[in-house]
Design a protein around this motif. Sequence first.
Motif, short mmCIF file in Angstrom:
data_model
loop_
_atom_site.label_atom_id
_atom_site.label_comp_id
_atom_site.label_asym_id
_atom_site.label_seq_id
_atom_site.Cartn_x
_atom_site.Cartn_y
_atom_site.Cartn_z
N GLU A 17 47.94 49.20 47.72
CA GLU A 17 48.03 48.09 48.68
C GLU A 17 49.33 48.18 49.48
O GLU A 17 49.34 47.93 50.69
N GLU A 50 48.31 43.04 53.61
CA GLU A 50 48.30 44.03 52.53
C GLU A 50 49.42 43.76 51.52
O GLU A 50 49.25 43.96 50.32
N HIS A 53 48.11 41.25 49.25
CA HIS A 53 47.17 41.81 48.27
C HIS A 53 47.94 42.38 47.08
O HIS A 53 47.57 42.17 45.92
N GLU A 94 40.22 51.94 54.62
CA GLU A 94 39.66 50.77 53.92
C GLU A 94 38.49 51.17 53.02
O GLU A 94 38.29 50.57 51.97
N GLN A 127 37.22 43.38 50.75
CA GLN A 127 36.95 44.72 51.29
C GLN A 127 35.74 44.74 52.22
O GLN A 127 35.70 45.51 53.18
N GLU A 130 37.22 43.58 55.39
CA GLU A 130 38.12 44.59 55.96
C GLU A 130 37.34 45.71 56.66
O GLU A 130 37.68 46.14 57.75
FE1 FEO Z 1 44.16 45.44 50.72
FE2 FEO Z 1 42.97 46.43 53.34
O1 FEO Z 1 43.03 46.61 51.52
#
Ligand code: FEO
Length: 173
Positions: A17, A50, A53, A94, A127, A130
């Motif tokens: 991440e 990110e 995350h 991704e 995800q 994303e």
């Molecule tokens: Fe945290 Fe875009 O993966």
Amino acid sequence: MVSKKLETAINKQVNAELWSAYLYLSMSAHFAHEGLPGFANWFKVQFHEEQDHAQKLMNYLIAKGNKVELMPIERVDTSWKSTLHAFEDTLKHERVVTSLINELVGLSRGENDFATENILQWFVNEQVEEEETAQSMLDSLKLIGNNGFGIYTMDKELGQRVYTPLDISATTA
Ligand code: FEO
């Protein structure tokens, strides 16, 4: 606590991440240099997300009494031939992250670690979003092609994206 094996795997995901954050920060710097502040802004927001995350996973390890171990972050590219190439890299990246999350879910399932599987569910859903976002950016850029006014207009739109901090608590899935 989570098992040592899962602890190692989650720490690796924290690194992935943070590597993602680094990649998007690099893209942001590149587009700022290229005179596309809107694209730069979009990737800067992505950079912040990110980081969130990574912190959500770190907070989970801490809540479970495990150890967070931050590892070196691999170098990232520093320039892209076009906005299209950057979003191609974004989508590719991704998809890799999605496969890493899926592996983690599989691992937690194999250990009957339901709490870990639960928090990972948030990442599974994230995800999907994303990949969808990167794909839709790519679709737009393919339509625009080499049309300068199209890129100019998209840059203005991407400049509107605002970072909203994520709930990085360990218990919100
Ligand atoms: Fe945290 Fe875009 O993966």
